[in-house]
Scaffold this active site. Structure first.
Site, PDB file in Angstrom:
ATOM      1  N   TYR A  94      58.224   3.277  42.836  1.00  0.00           N
ATOM      2  CA  TYR A  94      58.072   2.025  42.099  1.00  0.00           C
ATOM      3  C   TYR A  94      57.319   1.003  42.939  1.00  0.00           C
ATOM      4  O   TYR A  94      57.279   1.070  44.165  1.00  0.00           O
ATOM      5  CB  TYR A  94      59.432   1.455  41.660  1.00  0.00           C
ATOM      6  CG  TYR A  94      60.271   0.850  42.755  1.00  0.00           C
ATOM      7  CD1 TYR A  94      60.192  -0.512  43.061  1.00  0.00           C
ATOM      8  CD2 TYR A  94      61.162   1.632  43.491  1.00  0.00           C
ATOM      9  CE1 TYR A  94      60.969  -1.080  44.058  1.00  0.00           C
ATOM     10  CE2 TYR A  94      61.946   1.065  44.497  1.00  0.00           C
ATOM     11  CZ  TYR A  94      61.843  -0.286  44.772  1.00  0.00           C
ATOM     12  OH  TYR A  94      62.613  -0.846  45.765  1.00  0.00           O
ATOM     13  N   CYS A  95      56.719   0.040  42.248  1.00  0.00           N
ATOM     14  CA  CYS A  95      56.106  -1.124  42.902  1.00  0.00           C
ATOM     15  C   CYS A  95      56.637  -2.373  42.208  1.00  0.00           C
ATOM     16  O   CYS A  95      57.797  -2.403  41.782  1.00  0.00           O
ATOM     17  CB  CYS A  95      54.579  -1.040  42.909  1.00  0.00           C
ATOM     18  SG  CYS A  95      53.790  -0.993  41.289  1.00  0.00           S
ATOM     19  N   TRP A  96      55.810  -3.421  42.079  1.00  0.00           N
ATOM     20  CA  TRP A  96      56.305  -4.667  41.503  1.00  0.00           C
ATOM     21  C   TRP A  96      56.708  -4.499  40.049  1.00  0.00           C
ATOM     22  O   TRP A  96      57.805  -4.875  39.635  1.00  0.00           O
ATOM     23  CB  TRP A  96      55.250  -5.756  41.646  1.00  0.00           C
ATOM     24  CG  TRP A  96      55.572  -7.009  40.877  1.00  0.00           C
ATOM     25  CD1 TRP A  96      54.908  -7.506  39.804  1.00  0.00           C
ATOM     26  CD2 TRP A  96      56.653  -7.919  41.110  1.00  0.00           C
ATOM     27  NE1 TRP A  96      55.496  -8.663  39.352  1.00  0.00           N
ATOM     28  CE2 TRP A  96      56.573  -8.936  40.142  1.00  0.00           C
ATOM     29  CE3 TRP A  96      57.680  -7.963  42.048  1.00  0.00           C
ATOM     30  CZ2 TRP A  96      57.478  -9.984  40.088  1.00  0.00           C
ATOM     31  CZ3 TRP A  96      58.591  -9.011  41.991  1.00  0.00           C
ATOM     32  CH2 TRP A  96      58.488 -10.005  41.014  1.00  0.00           C
ATOM     33  N   SER A 102      52.105   1.802  42.421  1.00  0.00           N
ATOM     34  CA  SER A 102      52.978   2.966  42.252  1.00  0.00           C
ATOM     35  C   SER A 102      52.271   4.076  41.489  1.00  0.00           C
ATOM     36  O   SER A 102      52.471   5.263  41.769  1.00  0.00           O
ATOM     37  CB  SER A 102      54.276   2.577  41.535  1.00  0.00           C
ATOM     38  OG  SER A 102      54.007   2.074  40.239  1.00  0.00           O
ATOM     39  N   TYR A 123      60.050  -2.943  40.151  1.00  0.00           N
ATOM     40  CA  TYR A 123      61.062  -3.831  40.720  1.00  0.00           C
ATOM     41  C   TYR A 123      61.437  -4.946  39.740  1.00  0.00           C
ATOM     42  O   TYR A 123      62.602  -5.372  39.680  1.00  0.00           O
ATOM     43  CB  TYR A 123      60.555  -4.449  42.035  1.00  0.00           C
ATOM     44  CG  TYR A 123      61.437  -5.580  42.506  1.00  0.00           C
ATOM     45  CD1 TYR A 123      62.633  -5.324  43.180  1.00  0.00           C
ATOM     46  CD2 TYR A 123      61.109  -6.907  42.235  1.00  0.00           C
ATOM     47  CE1 TYR A 123      63.466  -6.358  43.580  1.00  0.00           C
ATOM     48  CE2 TYR A 123      61.940  -7.948  42.636  1.00  0.00           C
ATOM     49  CZ  TYR A 123      63.110  -7.667  43.307  1.00  0.00           C
ATOM     50  OH  TYR A 123      63.936  -8.698  43.686  1.00  0.00           O
TER      51      TYR A 123
END
Length: 356
Positions: A94-96, A102, A123
């Site tokens: 995952y990323c933001w 991601s 996130y």
């Protein structure tokens, strides 16, 4: 490459071998999913450089520059931290908010042959879940508060109750702070990280069983309890520990050895109390500290500082006290916890009728 929701992650945390946060180290340090490891596809400086190019030159040049950095960092991670992962490895990335960072990293991992999934919403979705759970919903289970004057070994008893099968949430443990002026245990987590840990603990509760928490104010060190959680604590029925001051002082002298071992830290804390007490009392406490008279110092602090303030606290919650337990000393905490457990057993049916 599958995308999964946050609810699926929290419902089946063992489904993935690793949860990988590909955001920058600074983003990860502020907060991340519980158990996640940080394999950033852009460092803090690289992320700033990409943003600068995006604003000053063009989005296309920023994406091209960023893609080269992501590819290089992905190669470094595969050759380094991920070098021992076998073919059946199942990571969640995952990323933001489940976007470019991601997606790029997950694509590379999938091309290797790993069964990679990407967190739907990233996130940002996790943070929304945390806010809903901790700020809006709070405790799903009936709460019982373990109360008692400073030095009553509440935290130690709480953990022994957990070992006996009681359901607990250790708020001080999650906040990495013992709650008092002397309670610092090093750096606390960020507010967001504390709330994330708390949300995970709340999500794991069995709503059909009481949950025991320690009496707290709305702040633990520098951290604020989320509104719904604080409401659950302050409105809950209470079981109070009645322990003589000498026994509490003896216990605290041992429990706070990390403080007494640091003379400069102890002196600084005592001097912070100067506006609240006569100068001679502060001087007496400082002499006790210098002479290593820890029990006498603890007893003086309890009699003249903590206990009077606790009596005001007790008055505010007098109507919440459903039971009390008298403990003559704290030399046998297993026995103390057993006594508390028996009292909780008698309280539980009544507490269940007073759900938050």
């Amino acid at each position: 490459m599958a995308e999964v929701s946050l609810d699926a992650v929290t419902a089946a945390s063992g489904r993935f071998d690793d949860i990988i946060d590909v955001r920058s180290p600074a983003e990860f340090a502020e907060d991340h999913l519980p158990g996640a490891i940080n394999l950033p596809v852009l460092s803090d400086d690289e992320r700033a450089q990409v943003g600068k190019i995006y604003k000053q030159i063009s989005p296309f040049d920023a994406r091209k520059f960023g893609a080269a950095l992501v590819a290089a960092n992905a190669a470094r991670h595969i050759a380094g931290p991920l070098r021992d992962r076998e073919g059946a490895w199942r990571p969640l990335v995952y990323c933001w908010r489940g976007g470019q960072r991601s997606g790029a990293f997950a694509t590379i991992l999938a091309q290797v042959g790993w069964r990679v999934s990407r967190l739907d919403g990233g996130y940002k979705s996790w943070r929304s879940l945390v806010v809903r759970r901790a700020h809006e919903q709070g405790f799903a289970a009936p709460v019982i508060v373990l109360d008692g004057n400073t030095g009553s070994a509440k935290t130690a008893i709480l953990h022994r109750l957990a070992a006996m099968g009681h359901q607990i949430v250790d708020l001080e443990g999650l906040a990495h702070h013992r709650g008092s002026l002397f309670g610092a245990r090093g750096a606390q987590p960020s507010q967001k990280m504390f709330e994330g840990r708390l949300a995970a603990a709340l999500e794991a509760l069995d709503p059909g069983q009481p949950v025991i928490v320690e009496a707290e104010s709305s702040r633990i060190g520098d951290l604020e309890l989320p509104k719904a959680v604080w409401a659950g604590v302050k409105d809950a029925p209470r079981l109070s520990l009645r322990v003589p001051v000498a026994a509490r002082a003896a216990y605290s002298a041992l429990d706070y050895r990390d403080v007494t071992a640091d003379a400069g830290r102890l002196r600084a804390i005592l001097q912070k109390l100067a506006p609240l007490h006569p100068a001679e009392r502060i001087a007496q406490w400082l002499r006790m500290a210098e002479d290593g008279k820890w029990r006498q110092l603890a007893e003086g602090l309890m009699r003249d500082h903590y206990d009077p303030r606790y009596e005001k606290h007790r008055a505010r919650y007098a109507d919440r006290e459903m039971s009390s337990v008298a403990l003559d000393d704290l030399s046998d905490l297993d026995r103390a916890a057993e006594t508390v457990s028996n009292a909780l057993g008698r309280m539980a049916p009544r507490a269940a009728g007073r759900r938050p």
